[in-house]
Design a protein around this motif. Structure first.
Motif, PDB file in Angstrom:
ATOM      1  N   ALA A 501      35.697  39.728  44.251  1.00  0.00           N
ATOM      2  CA  ALA A 501      36.139  40.709  45.257  1.00  0.00           C
ATOM      3  C   ALA A 501      37.552  40.381  45.714  1.00  0.00           C
ATOM      4  O   ALA A 501      38.402  41.272  45.841  1.00  0.00           O
ATOM      5  N   TYR A 507      39.618  41.988  48.689  1.00  0.00           N
ATOM      6  CA  TYR A 507      38.677  42.170  49.771  1.00  0.00           C
ATOM      7  C   TYR A 507      37.895  40.886  49.959  1.00  0.00           C
ATOM      8  O   TYR A 507      37.484  40.255  48.995  1.00  0.00           O
ATOM      9  N   PRO A 509      34.601  39.443  51.278  1.00  0.00           N
ATOM     10  CA  PRO A 509      33.270  39.787  51.787  1.00  0.00           C
ATOM     11  C   PRO A 509      32.845  38.851  52.915  1.00  0.00           C
ATOM     12  O   PRO A 509      33.349  37.733  53.030  1.00  0.00           O
ATOM     13  N   VAL A 544      30.540  46.353  47.067  1.00  0.00           N
ATOM     14  CA  VAL A 544      31.531  45.587  46.303  1.00  0.00           C
ATOM     15  C   VAL A 544      31.161  45.567  44.818  1.00  0.00           C
ATOM     16  O   VAL A 544      32.007  45.727  43.942  1.00  0.00           O
TER      17      VAL A 544
END
Length: 972
Positions: A501, A507, A509, A544
């Motif tokens: 991710a 990103y 998580p 995701v």
DNA sequence: TCGCTCACG
DNA sequence: ACGTACGTGAGCGAA
């Protein structure tokens, strides 16, 4: 102030002055390469590995060593005096990697922000500057001067006060090298002789030529003998043969090399102690830099505040309200369940990925807090029904299970999450009050899991499959595992969702520890949390995962790996899940008896060993053992070897040599063997038997090896002994599940050699395989030039070793070692081999050349192994990579083949509704728990499916041997 | 946690 | 001249 004794006693003592001089480039390069396996890239696409590594090292030394004085030396950009002396100096050195070039300005800014002086003198390298300053510091009475560098050239500068400080690295503790270390390491009497050694042996990476024919060992020997390069040259008459000729001929070059290796201590630079005093850093500037670089943890550690926005944790985790916003279900097809406008549900990442190497397009790194998303808690029958209705309209859904732990056999389901539109996901909590209620909930979603037309996307989806199996769910329809997708894209990296991710979606998580805490005390499980708190985390995972799929699929297509994923890796997932779920029955009673028997032998051996040694010690400790053998007993004579940590090496090879004249060595080998068997297998396996079904359930990892093989853990059932008699015994405890079953083992015979012969298109070898000849005997007949009938056991054994060696990228040295012959003889054997099998030689060369061109090697099915070091200037590294270029396609194709076979056999067993189960894979072998009555029927079919799983381009046939028995040993 | 040693293909 | 066969995982001792 009175002049009392008391006041003088507390008068401040001048602090000990402690100077650290850092070799910037050496540290930067090392930091950069330490991160090459998992590059750190910030959201602006900058590779920050070198910066982070260097800064960490700097911070660590400041905090741990508390220097009073410090400076950082850089090489000057321009040519140095060494270039003028020797035109080729460092000519081999590759241009600085671009990432390092970009990192340097940041590193300099950070050093400046720490208010540490940067030391640079035109025309000189950092080692000269550091050497000069260290010497002058010592003269001015500095008692502790540390040259911080991983570079061994600095050894020549070490004195009583000046030492080398090798910073902690890759888990190794920091190390201080003093005079004693240097003398020991180079086997010299005076530190100055370091340059004689370095000068004689040369340094390929700096292009210091040295004298031909002299490497590390010879250099040490000669310097011990003659004291210096000059001494050697003066005594050249005493040398023999080629060596004498070389030293005569290259005497000049040897002297020049010594000169080049010498660090110059007359750099025109003042040593002004005051300017090197450690000062307070510029906190604001550091904060700004760390922020820009996105070094959150480092900032927190250095600046002591929670600087920057540490990875965000959702506040409370209440999902977006639902009921009120929910329009009556109107939208159909791929629509949102809640009709969210597509603006609101912005995809988290959605940038176009880049090909091949991990790339990070620009854009801020985001967390749950920053991103528009709609995550919904679906905790009523009505909501679930509606969710199911929508699920069934999709063609592709990612899902994830939340459970009470990681062990598939004992974990219970806590919730399910689903996602089919980026940014919008649904979490269904599973009731925890009763098994029946949980089962009922799972059953509600059965129509989804059964739907053939929906692609199920998951990250490590085998886990979810296995969990659901315990609720009687067999998922149908195609699978897409993002972990495996990434494994094909970058086989030698890690494939955890969080990293993926970060890398591909920018990103971060929510870390699972934010929910259930760190491991250790107070560790919770998902079941301990209210569903509303789990929802965001669970939805995020599904979200995701879906987005990763959307990034990976086009990337895979671009490099031609999508078929491999869809035809092999993804379909293999349920097969492995089934194998793991079945497990293997272990006869724990037999294991227990054998354990006692082994212990008997072990105790006896212990007694004998202590007697030989004259004292008791821990035989299992290589350290103690080495001291007993080599110090106390004085064994080994001249050829004592040390490991890289400076201990005595006591491996199999060494002890075997010793065993000829020291009985203790043989005893220790036997002791080692039996202890290994007992602790690793006989004692450990019964403990892993599952209480529920009396079987052992291994995990097959599909995404760890660089070549495409599986691996097995917990326990590893791919390394159960077979080669020795006492080891083999353990296989008797691997038994069929009951009296109605048998174990059936099916082995490919010499797959890798067949693959190589086929790829090489070697007529001779192919013919041998076609005729069904014993390939090692046939090879022996060629290599030793005798008729087949005259090949004896010894010749066959050697030929077998050669055949294996070929597959591994043979070297004469390695072959000689393995079959215990001289290097000369090994060279001859290899030469003859390549004369007899010329296309094999050609194929090896082509493999390397192709890999040089492409920077990867590939298997029959296009599986890649990236070989980015194949053009390295480091000969050792390059050689290693070249051998990979030869081995990877062969080993990897064998893996492709057996994976295909597993899929086909599994499907056939299911289709035919047979009771036989596949229970193990050991690289070229499949093991089945076979229903007795089915054996006759399945045996030819299994053979056929294995032999035809893939057809080799030149048509070399694959052969399979099948055996059955009451245990795994008998089945062979 | 790492290095060493050793089990397998 | 260099260093020296490919790929794994686990238990142990020493820190």
């Amino acid at each position: 102030m009175t002049d009392s004794a008391e006041t003088t006693a507390v008068a401040p003592v001048a602090p000990v002055r402690k100077l650290f001089l850092l070799d910037a480039f050496a540290l930067i390069y090392r930091a950069h390469f330490a991160f090459s396996k998992n590059p750190r890239v910030n959201s602006k696409g900058l590779n920050t590995g070198a910066i982070l590594g260097f800064t960490n090292t700097l911070v660590e030394v400041l905090q741990k060593e508390k220097p009073t004085h410090i400076g950082v030396a850089f090489d000057a950009a321009k040519k140095t005096f060494r270039h003028e002396q020797f035109a080729d100096y460092k000519a081999q050195r590759q241009a600085m990697p671009e990432d390092i070039g970009l990192a340097i300005p940041y590193i300099k800014q950070i050093i400046k922000a720490f208010h540490i002086p940067i030391l640079m003198v035109e025309g000189y390298e950092a080692d000269d500057v550091i050497g000069t300053l260290a010497g002058r510091a010592e003269q001015q009475g500095f008692g502790e001067v540390y040259m911080m560098t991983p570079d061994k050239d600095y050894c020549q500068l070490v004195t009583e006060c000046v030492k080398i400080y090798r910073p902690a690295f890759m888990g190794n503790a920091a190390e201080i090298l003093d005079v004693a270390h240097v003398l020991q390491r180079f086997e010299i009497e005076r530190v100055e002789q370091v340059i004689d050694i370095l000068g004689l042996q040369g340094d390929a990476s700096d292009n210091i030529p040295g004298i031909p024919g002299i490497g590390e060992k010879t250099a040490k020997k000669l310097i011990q003998e003659y004291g210096s390069v000059e001494g050697l040259i003066a005594n050249v008459d005493k040398l023999k043969g080629k060596q004498q000729q070389n030293v005569r001929e290259f005497a000049e070059q040897g002297l020049m090399s010594k000169e080049l290796a010498t660090i110059h201590l007359n750099v025109p630079i003042e040593f002004e102690a005051d300017k090197l005093i450690l000062d307070q850093p510029d906190i604001e500037e550091l904060r700004r830099l760390f922020d820009e670089l996105e070094f959150r943890q480092l900032a927190a550690r250095v600046l002591g505040d929670g600087a920057g926005s540490a990875a965000g944790v959702t506040n409370g985790g209440t999902p977006t309200p639902r009921g009120a916003r929910r329009p009556s279900v109107a939208a159909a097809g791929q629509g949102s369940l809640f009709g969210a406008s597509s603006d609101a549900a912005v995809a988290i990442g959605a940038e176009e990925g880049r090909t091949g190497q991990v790339g990070a397009p620009a854009g801020p790194r985001r967390t749950l807090e920053d991103v528009a998303h709609q995550y919904h808690l679906m905790d009523t029958p009505e909501l679930r029904a509606e969710l199911l209705e929508f699920l069934l309209l999709q063609t592709e859904v990612s899902f994830d299970t939340e459970t009470t732990g990681l062990d598939t056999m004992t974990s219970r389901l806590v919730g399910l999450s689903f996602c089919w539109l980026p940014g919008e996901a649904y979490y269904v909590p599973v009731p925890q009050d009763s098994e029946a209620a949980a089962q009922a909930l799972v059953d509600e979603f059965r129509p989804f899991f059964d739907a053939e037309g929906i692609v199920k996307v998951g990250q490590n989806i085998k886990y979810d499959l296995t969990i659901l199996k315990h609720y009687g769910v067999e998922i149908r329809g195609p699978l897409f595992d993002t972990m495996l997708a990434h494994y094909l894209l970058e086989p030698d990296m890690r494939h955890g969702m969080d990293v993926l991710a970060e890398t591909y979606l920018h990103y971060t998580p929510v870390p699972i520890t934010a929910l259930i805490g760190a491991k250790g005390k107070n560790q919770k499980t998902m079941a301990d949390l209210p569903p509303a708190e789990v929802a965001d985390y669970a939805c995020e995972d599904a979200d995701v995962t879906l987005q990763l799929k959307h990034v990976f699929e086009p990337l895979l297509k671009e490099v031609g790996l999508l078929d491999l994923l869809n035809e092999v890796e993804n379909p293999l997932v349920p097969v492995l899940a089934a194998i793991e779920y079945e497990g293997v029955k272990i006869d724990s009673v037999a294991m227990g008896e054998y354990s006692a028997e082994l212990q008997g032998y072990i105790t006896e051996l212990e007694g004998q060993i202590y007697q030989e040694a004259g004292e008791e010690f821990n035989i299992g400790s290589p350290k103690q053992l080495g001291e007993i053998l080599f110090d106390k007993m004085d064994l080994g004579g001249k050829k004592i070897k040390k490991t890289k940590t400076g201990q005595y090496a006591t491996g199999e090879e060494i002890l075997s040599q010793l065993a000829a004249d020291a009985p203790i060595a043989g005893l220790i080998l036997e002791y080692r063997q039996l202890s290994k068997l007992r602790s690793t297998y006989v004692e450990a396996l019964p403990q892993l038997v599952c209480e529920l079904d009396g079987r052992v359930h291994t995990s097959f990892n599909q995404a760890v090896t660089a070549t495409g093989r599986l691996s097995s853990t917990n326990p590893n059932l791919q390394n159960i002994p077979i080669r020795t008699e006492k080891g083999r015994e353990i296989r008797k405890a691997f038994v069929p599940r009951d009296a109605g079953h048998l174990l059936l083992a099916a082995d490919y015979s010499q797959v890798e050699l067949r693959i190589m012969a086929d790829f090489a298109g070697d007529k001779t070898m192919i013919e041998a395989f076609r005729l069904g000849q014993d390939i090692h005997t046939s090879t022996a007949s060629k290599v030793f030039k005798v008729p087949l009938s005259e090949v004896d056991g010894e010749m066959r054994r050697k030929a077998k070793t050669v055949n294996f060696g070929i597959i591994y990228g043979i070297s004469a040295f390695g072959l000689a070692q393995r079959i215990g012959i001289g290097r000369k003889e090994a060279v001859d054997i290899i030469e003859t081999y390549f004369e007899e099998f010329p296309s094999v030689k050609q194929y090896m060369d082509e493999s390397i050349n192709r890999a040089r061109e492409l920077e990867y090697a590939e298997t029959l099915l296009g599986r890649r192994r990236y070989l980015r070091d194949i053009n390295s200037r480091n000969a050792t590294l390059r050689g290693y990579t070249e051998r990979n270029a030869i081995n990877a396609p062969i080993q990897g194709t064998a893996a492709d083949i057996i994976k295909k076979a597993m899929i086909n056999i599994h499907e056939w067993l299911v289709q035919e509704k047979l009771g036989t189960r596949m229970i193990l894979q050991v690289h070229d072998e499949l093991v089945f728990d076979a229903v007795r009555e089915e054996v006759a029927y399945i045996t030819p079919k299994i053979k056929e499916l294995m032999a035809t799983a893939l057809l080799l381009p030149h048509g070399v046939p694959l052969e399979v041997e099948v055996g059955t028995g009451e245990n795994w040993l008998q089945a062979h």
